[in-house]
Design a protein around this motif. Structure first.
Motif, mmCIF file in Angstrom:
data_model
loop_
_atom_site.group_PDB
_atom_site.id
_atom_site.type_symbol
_atom_site.label_atom_id
_atom_site.label_comp_id
_atom_site.label_asym_id
_atom_site.label_seq_id
_atom_site.Cartn_x
_atom_site.Cartn_y
_atom_site.Cartn_z
ATOM 1 N N ILE A 66 26.688 30.338 22.613
ATOM 2 C CA ILE A 66 27.049 31.655 23.121
ATOM 3 C C ILE A 66 26.401 31.836 24.497
ATOM 4 C CG2 ILE A 66 26.568 34.119 22.813
ATOM 5 C CD1 ILE A 66 28.829 33.238 21.135
ATOM 6 N N ASP A 67 27.170 32.365 25.441
ATOM 7 C CA ASP A 67 26.644 32.575 26.784
ATOM 8 C C ASP A 67 25.951 33.922 26.951
ATOM 9 O OD1 ASP A 67 27.822 30.114 27.920
ATOM 10 O OD2 ASP A 67 29.713 31.142 27.505
ATOM 11 N N ALA A 68 26.351 34.907 26.138
ATOM 12 C CA ALA A 68 25.784 36.249 26.301
ATOM 13 C C ALA A 68 25.820 36.999 24.978
ATOM 14 C CB ALA A 68 26.543 37.029 27.358
ATOM 15 N N VAL A 69 24.789 37.808 24.761
ATOM 16 C CA VAL A 69 24.739 38.732 23.630
ATOM 17 C C VAL A 69 24.742 40.139 24.206
ATOM 18 C CG1 VAL A 69 23.369 39.581 21.690
ATOM 19 C CG2 VAL A 69 23.461 37.126 22.181
ATOM 20 N N ALA A 70 25.662 40.969 23.721
ATOM 21 C CA ALA A 70 25.742 42.354 24.173
ATOM 22 C C ALA A 70 25.661 43.257 22.952
ATOM 23 C CB ALA A 70 27.046 42.601 24.924
ATOM 24 N N CYS A 71 24.734 44.198 22.959
ATOM 25 C CA CYS A 71 24.564 45.096 21.822
ATOM 26 C C CYS A 71 24.975 46.517 22.209
ATOM 27 C CB CYS A 71 23.122 45.089 21.330
ATOM 28 S SG CYS A 71 22.897 46.073 19.825
ATOM 29 N N ALA A 72 25.873 47.081 21.410
ATOM 30 C CA ALA A 72 26.286 48.473 21.587
ATOM 31 C C ALA A 72 26.036 49.244 20.303
ATOM 32 C CB ALA A 72 27.761 48.544 21.978
ATOM 33 N N ALA A 73 25.034 48.808 19.547
ATOM 34 C CA ALA A 73 24.747 49.402 18.242
ATOM 35 C C ALA A 73 23.313 49.904 18.198
ATOM 36 C CB ALA A 73 24.973 48.374 17.130
ATOM 37 N N GLY A 74 23.080 50.872 17.326
ATOM 38 C CA GLY A 74 21.741 51.406 17.133
ATOM 39 C C GLY A 74 21.815 52.860 16.724
ATOM 40 N N SER A 75 21.038 53.230 15.725
ATOM 41 C CA SER A 75 21.078 54.609 15.230
ATOM 42 C C SER A 75 19.673 55.198 15.191
ATOM 43 C CB SER A 75 21.694 54.654 13.830
ATOM 44 O OG SER A 75 20.932 53.883 12.924
ATOM 45 N N VAL A 76 19.601 56.507 15.453
ATOM 46 C CA VAL A 76 18.326 57.226 15.393
ATOM 47 C C VAL A 76 18.572 58.597 14.758
ATOM 48 C CG1 VAL A 76 17.343 56.089 17.426
ATOM 49 C CG2 VAL A 76 18.646 58.203 17.702
ATOM 50 N N PRO A 77 17.572 59.168 14.113
ATOM 51 C CA PRO A 77 17.732 60.516 13.563
ATOM 52 C C PRO A 77 17.586 61.583 14.645
ATOM 53 C CG PRO A 77 15.530 59.710 13.109
ATOM 54 C CD PRO A 77 16.264 58.583 13.772
ATOM 55 N N TRP A 78 18.384 62.630 14.545
ATOM 56 C CA TRP A 78 18.284 63.779 15.446
ATOM 57 C C TRP A 78 17.793 64.956 14.606
ATOM 58 C CZ3 TRP A 78 19.947 64.185 20.703
ATOM 59 C CH2 TRP A 78 20.426 62.990 21.255
ATOM 60 N N ARG A 79 16.492 65.228 14.702
ATOM 61 C CA ARG A 79 15.909 66.314 13.917
ATOM 62 C C ARG A 79 14.800 66.972 14.728
ATOM 63 N NH1 ARG A 79 14.346 64.602 7.914
ATOM 64 N NH2 ARG A 79 14.397 66.891 7.747
ATOM 65 N N PRO A 80 14.544 68.255 14.511
ATOM 66 C CA PRO A 80 13.427 68.913 15.196
ATOM 67 C C PRO A 80 12.108 68.211 14.885
ATOM 68 C CG PRO A 80 14.836 70.529 14.137
ATOM 69 C CD PRO A 80 15.297 69.194 13.653
ATOM 70 N N LEU A 81 11.218 68.204 15.840
ATOM 71 C CA LEU A 81 9.939 67.524 15.672
ATOM 72 C C LEU A 81 9.217 67.988 14.411
ATOM 73 C CD1 LEU A 81 7.777 65.608 16.842
ATOM 74 C CD2 LEU A 81 6.890 67.569 18.134
ATOM 75 N N ALA A 82 9.241 69.290 14.139
ATOM 76 C CA ALA A 82 8.532 69.825 12.985
ATOM 77 C C ALA A 82 9.110 69.350 11.656
ATOM 78 C CB ALA A 82 8.536 71.360 13.027
ATOM 79 N N GLU A 83 10.338 68.856 11.682
ATOM 80 C CA GLU A 83 10.981 68.403 10.455
ATOM 81 C C GLU A 83 10.992 66.891 10.300
ATOM 82 O OE1 GLU A 83 14.891 70.072 10.210
ATOM 83 O OE2 GLU A 83 14.201 72.126 10.596
ATOM 84 N N LEU A 84 10.507 66.189 11.311
ATOM 85 C CA LEU A 84 10.528 64.726 11.242
ATOM 86 C C LEU A 84 9.535 64.215 10.223
ATOM 87 C CD1 LEU A 84 10.679 63.613 14.983
ATOM 88 C CD2 LEU A 84 12.457 63.285 13.257
ATOM 89 N N SER A 85 9.961 63.217 9.468
ATOM 90 C CA SER A 85 9.061 62.531 8.547
ATOM 91 C C SER A 85 8.663 61.182 9.144
ATOM 92 C CB SER A 85 9.754 62.298 7.201
ATOM 93 O OG SER A 85 10.817 61.370 7.349
ATOM 94 N N THR A 86 7.655 60.581 8.560
ATOM 95 C CA THR A 86 7.278 59.235 8.998
ATOM 96 C C THR A 86 8.433 58.273 8.796
ATOM 97 O OG1 THR A 86 4.972 59.660 8.417
ATOM 98 C CG2 THR A 86 5.621 57.357 8.653
ATOM 99 N N ASP A 87 9.189 58.451 7.727
ATOM 100 C CA ASP A 87 10.347 57.591 7.474
ATOM 101 C C ASP A 87 11.410 57.767 8.558
ATOM 102 O OD1 ASP A 87 9.241 56.461 5.228
ATOM 103 O OD2 ASP A 87 10.298 57.766 3.818
ATOM 104 N N ASP A 88 11.579 59.004 9.060
ATOM 105 C CA ASP A 88 12.528 59.223 10.148
ATOM 106 C C ASP A 88 12.129 58.419 11.389
ATOM 107 O OD1 ASP A 88 14.197 61.054 8.819
ATOM 108 O OD2 ASP A 88 12.887 62.743 9.350
#
Length: 209
Positions: A66-88
């Protein structure tokens, strides 16, 4: 190397960005091999190192180097800071930072000396938004990794990231989250991938805004 004949492994080809990148690379004459959790040429869960390893092995068997790897993937949680857990927080890091780093870490041993990697970050690395603290953290981490990895990759391997603002095609999904931001057509971000794949720069963050 003729830029028109590169073999590109595209991870996340079915999202808004991935579809645009696929089209842009294909229209430039590249052979694109897609990888995702479903509906792609090769299955991969980029949060699972064993799955990443199997992906590279399958791609090598199918098309060779393979000559090139291109990544267009990735997910993150969108939550208020006060509601974030360590798992988030851990989930966001795994979903977009550790996963992309793993693509490069393992790819360095599988890909030829001229290969390149193009990762994805986003405007929250430099423009904070409410509920976006994990996204900001992860995007910043990936960009720092790109700059550092550029001086350590073997041979002439290159690495860059594309960091877009919100896409015009995604505004309905985000509502007023990006109020006041200048949205761009997703095709502009896809062109930044072309710049990374076909160009010669490394350690760069290509801003699309």
């Amino acid at each position: 190397m003729n830029a028109k004949t590169q073999k590109v492994l595209l991870i996340g080809a079915h999202g808004t960005l991935g579809r645009a990148v696929h089209t842009a690379l294909r229209d430039r004459g590249h052979q694109v091999v897609t990888a995702s959790r479903k509906g792609a040429d090769v299955h991969v869960d980029i949060t699972d190192p064993d799955s990443v390893r199997a992906m590279y092995e399958q791609v090598a068997q199918r098309v060779g180097d393979i000559d090139a790897v291109a990544c267009a993937a990735g997910s993150v949680p969108w939550r208020p800071l006060a509601e974030l857990s360590t798992d988030d927080i851990r989930g966001g890091l795994e979903g977009k930072a550790v996963s992309q780093i793993e693509l490069v870490r393992q790819g360095a041993g599988h890909l030829p000396a001229h290969a390149s990697y193009t990762l994805v970050t986003g405007i929250l690395a430099r423009e904070p938004l409410l509920t976006g603290s994990v996204a900001a953290l992860v995007n910043g981490a990936v960009e720092a990794f790109v700059r550092a990895a550029a001086i350590e990759l073997p041979g002439r391997q290159r690495i860059n990231a594309v960091s877009p603002t919100v896409f015009e095609e995604s505004l309905d999904a985000y509502g007023d989250t990006f109020a006041g931001f200048d949205a761009v057509p997703v095709a502009r971000a896809a062109n930044a991938y072309v710049k990374s794949v076909e160009g010669h720069r490394t350690g760069q963050i290509f801003l699309v805004e």
